[in-house]
Enzyme design. Structure first.
Site, short mmCIF file in Angstrom:
data_model
loop_
_atom_site.label_atom_id
_atom_site.label_comp_id
_atom_site.label_asym_id
_atom_site.label_seq_id
_atom_site.Cartn_x
_atom_site.Cartn_y
_atom_site.Cartn_z
N LYS A 50 0.84 -1.20 0.00
CA LYS A 50 0.00 0.00 0.00
C LYS A 50 0.87 1.25 0.00
O LYS A 50 0.61 2.21 -0.73
CB LYS A 50 -0.94 -0.01 1.22
N GLN A 94 -4.80 -1.45 9.42
CA GLN A 94 -4.68 -2.78 8.84
C GLN A 94 -5.26 -3.84 9.77
O GLN A 94 -4.93 -3.89 10.95
CB GLN A 94 -3.19 -3.08 8.56
N ASP A 117 -11.22 2.74 4.01
CA ASP A 117 -11.55 1.31 3.93
C ASP A 117 -13.07 1.12 3.97
O ASP A 117 -13.56 0.01 3.79
CB ASP A 117 -10.93 0.60 5.14
#
Ligand code: NAD
Length: 293
Positions: A50, A94, A117
């Site tokens: 990422k 994450q 997200d």
């Protein structure tokens, strides 16, 4: 028949390039902050990728690595600092978080307008209500790949196997919003084969290697394999492993289109993360969503 490939590497590169171009049109630099708690090996790879892709697209990338024994309150405090940081347009924590940290409480701390997200209750609610928000990256990427095969899903039947908050549920909502008739299947579904064989678009988001076989696929169907499973690969040498999906490769003999694993939905997830970050940046600056994203 052999299925045509739905190439997530190629489409992901296009989406990343478009995100990079759109970012350049915004005042100031677009910033993405990624929080990694602990040393989960797969998560470390994801975060590295990422970071690399964000920088390659011209975004500022801030990676915050915290030890596995960080108290939940400290993780929440970091998220709150990032919420207040003007240089940060998008925040991604994450998953999975180490034991002892309540992921829902950490997610709840993220400013919904920086929630790239799409995991906060606010963004889940916006998706359910059909309002503008930030859509989870993996389902968004799955839709873009399905769109290569079937640009118009109106009246098509779709089956989503898996009902997770991260993938299955939002993907079913997106398919429905695109006018498909959607069935959700899961671990308690009876006669999964018969259900799956109704699908013009069959999506697998389970986490079980080869759960779906040629028997589950309607001839000519579009198969989107979200699963990423690491399995032993003795053919590559002793102790070697490889990544496989939830759909057995022989299903490609029946499907019309199919995503590979790796190289299908995986690269689309990062691409959509960059896309969401640029969208969040534009909206935070009070601007229209950039065209061509
Ligand atoms: P999860 O474990 O949260 O959910 C799995 C779902 O599968 C559950 O809803 C369960 O009901 C269903 N299920 C379990 N066994 C089943 C069975 N035998 N038959 C039918 N349904 C069954 O998993 P998740 O987070 O949704 O992830 C699913 C898979 O997708 C995993 O392999 C994960 O690694 C992968 N994934 C990939 C990406 C990507 O970028 N490609 C992103 C997220 C997750």
């Amino acid at each position: 028949m052999s299925a045509r490939l739905l190439d997530g590497k190629a489409l992901g590169a296009e989406v990343r390039a478009r995100a990079g171009e759109a970012a350049k049109t915004l005042p100031g630099q677009v910033g993405l902050a990624v929080v990694l708690v602990g040393e989960d090996p797969a998560s470390q790879v994801y975060v590295r990728n990422k970071h690399r892709e964000a920088e390659a697209a011209g975004l500022l990338s801030f990676v915050h690595r915290l030890p596995a024994d960080t108290p939940e309150a400290d993780v929440v405090a970091l998220v709150e600092r990032l919420n207040a940081d003007e240089a940060v347009d998008g925040i991604l924590v994450q998953m999975p978080l180490p034991e002892g940290i309540d992921a829902l409480r950490v997610i709840a701390a993220i400013d919904p307008d920086k929630d790239v997200d799409g995991l906060t209750e606010t963004n889940a609610g916006r998706l359910l209500l059909g309002r503008r928000g930030l859509v989870p990256c993996t389902p968004q990427g799955s839709m873009l790949l399905a769109g290569l095969a079937l640009p118009d899903l109106t009246g098509k039947t779709a089956v989503v196997v898996g009902r997770s908050i991260l993938v299955g549920k939002p993907l079913a909502l997106l398919l429905q919003a695109a006018n498909a008739t959607v069935t959700m299947a899961h671990s308690r579904t009876k006669d999964l084969g018969a259900v799956c064989r109704t699908a013009d678009v069959l999506c697998a988001a389970v986490g079980r290697p080869g759960l779906l076989t040629a028997e589950h696929v309607k001839p000519g169907a579009v198969v989107i394999d979200v699963g990423i499973n690491r399995v032993d690969a003795p053919e590559k040498g002793e102790g070697k492993t490889k990544l496989v999906g939830d759909v057995a490769p022989e299903a490609a003999e029946v499907a019309g289109w199919m995503t590979p694993v790796p190289g299908g939905v995986g690269p689309m997830t990062i691409a959509c993360l960059l896309r969401n970050t640029v969208l969040a940046a534009a909206r935070r600056r009070g601007l229209e969503d950039p065209r061509g994203l």
